[in-house]
Design a protein around this motif. Sequence first.
Motif, PDB file in Angstrom:
ATOM      1  N   SER A 153       0.861  -1.179   0.000  1.00  0.00           N
ATOM      2  CA  SER A 153       0.000   0.000   0.000  1.00  0.00           C
ATOM      3  C   SER A 153       0.899   1.230   0.000  1.00  0.00           C
ATOM      4  CB  SER A 153      -0.913   0.003   1.238  1.00  0.00           C
ATOM      5  OG  SER A 153      -1.718   1.164   1.278  1.00  0.00           O
ATOM      6  N   GLY A 155       1.170   5.455  -0.930  1.00  0.00           N
ATOM      7  CA  GLY A 155       0.516   6.699  -1.273  1.00  0.00           C
ATOM      8  C   GLY A 155      -0.812   6.917  -0.591  1.00  0.00           C
ATOM      9  N   LYS A 156      -1.327   8.144  -0.766  1.00  0.00           N
ATOM     10  CA  LYS A 156      -2.545   8.560  -0.087  1.00  0.00           C
ATOM     11  C   LYS A 156      -3.767   7.790  -0.546  1.00  0.00           C
ATOM     12  CE  LYS A 156      -5.422  12.630   0.764  1.00  0.00           C
ATOM     13  NZ  LYS A 156      -5.603  14.080   0.503  1.00  0.00           N
ATOM     14  N   GLU A 157      -3.938   7.632  -1.872  1.00  0.00           N
ATOM     15  CA  GLU A 157      -5.130   6.958  -2.385  1.00  0.00           C
ATOM     16  C   GLU A 157      -5.196   5.513  -1.909  1.00  0.00           C
ATOM     17  OE1 GLU A 157      -5.477   7.311  -6.580  1.00  0.00           O
ATOM     18  OE2 GLU A 157      -5.624   9.506  -6.575  1.00  0.00           O
ATOM     19  N   SER A 158      -4.062   4.855  -1.905  1.00  0.00           N
ATOM     20  CA  SER A 158      -4.008   3.470  -1.426  1.00  0.00           C
ATOM     21  C   SER A 158      -4.368   3.407   0.053  1.00  0.00           C
ATOM     22  CB  SER A 158      -2.618   2.891  -1.670  1.00  0.00           C
ATOM     23  OG  SER A 158      -2.542   1.557  -1.231  1.00  0.00           O
ATOM     24  N   GLU A 160      -6.323   5.461   1.652  1.00  0.00           N
ATOM     25  CA  GLU A 160      -7.758   5.712   1.790  1.00  0.00           C
ATOM     26  C   GLU A 160      -8.558   4.423   1.600  1.00  0.00           C
ATOM     27  OE1 GLU A 160      -8.407   8.747  -1.083  1.00  0.00           O
ATOM     28  OE2 GLU A 160      -7.831  10.395   0.269  1.00  0.00           O
ATOM     29  N   LYS A 161      -8.160   3.609   0.629  1.00  0.00           N
ATOM     30  CA  LYS A 161      -8.832   2.328   0.408  1.00  0.00           C
ATOM     31  C   LYS A 161      -8.588   1.374   1.588  1.00  0.00           C
ATOM     32  CE  LYS A 161      -8.565   2.566  -4.646  1.00  0.00           C
ATOM     33  NZ  LYS A 161      -8.018   1.941  -5.876  1.00  0.00           N
ATOM     34  N   GLU A 164     -10.789   2.462   4.457  1.00  0.00           N
ATOM     35  CA  GLU A 164     -12.172   2.060   4.177  1.00  0.00           C
ATOM     36  C   GLU A 164     -12.386   0.593   4.535  1.00  0.00           C
ATOM     37  OE1 GLU A 164     -15.313   1.876   0.392  1.00  0.00           O
ATOM     38  OE2 GLU A 164     -13.314   2.733   0.136  1.00  0.00           O
ATOM     39  N   ASP A 210       4.229   7.743   2.882  1.00  0.00           N
ATOM     40  CA  ASP A 210       3.060   8.542   2.499  1.00  0.00           C
ATOM     41  C   ASP A 210       1.768   7.891   2.988  1.00  0.00           C
ATOM     42  OD1 ASP A 210       4.636  10.426   1.264  1.00  0.00           O
ATOM     43  OD2 ASP A 210       4.492   9.492  -0.716  1.00  0.00           O
ATOM     44  N   ALA A 211       1.681   6.582   2.847  1.00  0.00           N
ATOM     45  CA  ALA A 211       0.488   5.871   3.319  1.00  0.00           C
ATOM     46  C   ALA A 211       0.386   5.931   4.840  1.00  0.00           C
ATOM     47  CB  ALA A 211       0.516   4.421   2.844  1.00  0.00           C
ATOM     48  N   ALA A 214      -0.981   9.350   5.759  1.00  0.00           N
ATOM     49  CA  ALA A 214      -2.396   9.412   5.383  1.00  0.00           C
ATOM     50  C   ALA A 214      -3.241   8.600   6.357  1.00  0.00           C
ATOM     51  CB  ALA A 214      -2.572   8.888   3.951  1.00  0.00           C
TER      52      ALA A 214
END
Length: 448
Positions: A153, A155-158, A160-161, A164, A210-211, A214
């Motif tokens: 995982s 980065g930020k988008e990863s 976020e998933k 979730e 980054d992850a 986040a």
Amino acid sequence: MLTLAAYRLETQQLTEKELESSWLVLTNAIDVWLAGKGVEKLAVDSGIFTSKTPGATGTFERTNISIESGSLIEVSLIEPTMDGHTFRTNLALTKLDGVIVFYLTLSASNAGDMVAPTSFYPRCPSLIRDVLKLRSDWHFGGNNIPPAKEILSAGKESAEKLVEYLLSNTRSLPVTIVSELDGEPIWPQLTEKLSHDLAGLSSVVRIDADASWALSNLLGKPQSCYLGAVRIYWPLRADTQDPLELRSKIWTAERLLSNDTDGKGLSRFTTSLRRQVMSIAALSVDAPLQIRKIKREHSHARLAQLEAKADANSEELELARLYIEENETLKDDLESAKKEIAKQSARADAAEYAIEVLKSAEGDGLDDAVGVTEKVYINEVSFYKKTHSKPSYDVLVRISDCGHNSWQTANKADKATKGIERLEGRLDWKGLYHCGSCQGGGVWKVIW
């Protein structure tokens, strides 16, 4: 007999062709596993075999039941250990109503007749990892079971998933997250070892810097995981998606590396976490209902065959009916008793883990430990452990005193010096020393 772990893998609804194809592949995997254990006569219902434990003999039993709507295979494998204890692996493979279920339990008993505390350290059976590879749609509790390998995982988008998924109130398995320190986990093989050990019971996710940040922003710092820490997140209750209700346990890099003076810290940590997760699974994972249903239908079919051959009023037939009814009642009672025994036997390990979680919540959180590295120093002496090396500097983590007394002057340790400067932001110490006894990465002492 102490139940150590339980696994249950289920497929979605399959077509007849898929059902038969998967059944054949899975039964073959069981045969290959038995052969690997040393069982030579796979076609017999029971027997002995030469155990992998030198000079020891194991036993096995195998039962096959077929009914019009499905099939059941049960295997029991009993093996001795080097210290004289006994390990038992029980597995059941069912095919019923278009669904295949694979169920496996591990249990153990003390050597001889004695009342004495004993610690068992079970391992994930290789059969679990083999079975996971055969299908990508295995699930438990309505959720997919991840493969036995790390999930990356970045980065930020990863992140976020990932959050979730962590906050899903339908998640049925824990998630073990490993954060990076300067681009790497604190031990090179950490994620590989965890995903191997926790196969079928927990996903293992490696997150980059980054992850990590986040994750902190989305869940809050008390639920964060960064700077080489490892954190396990348990499933949420079904009635909430509140991050504050997310139960977890943290192991900071400082805590893990402070216990690694002999180079065996990775093995100790993964063994301990594996045992904790397995003991909780033993409490949580019940046997599939398909087992009892197939056995019951099989008994009724046998009774129907007897009725077709005998006088409906005969004494023999009535005795057969009573026998089957009583046998089913006893099996139900035995199944309930086994389930309760399994839960009671695993409760001690689960309670021990719960106490650790409470202690962690009281004063061993990530904030406290990270706060150490955010300060320039705590006192006149600081200790550091190398996790890995970069081209121009060593990546270090502040740890507790290793307890050794074999310090050697190390004023020419350029990469360690640059690593300390990078971590603390200063070089004005009075002395730099290297421990001559610590293993598994260099340990340094700085006198400020």
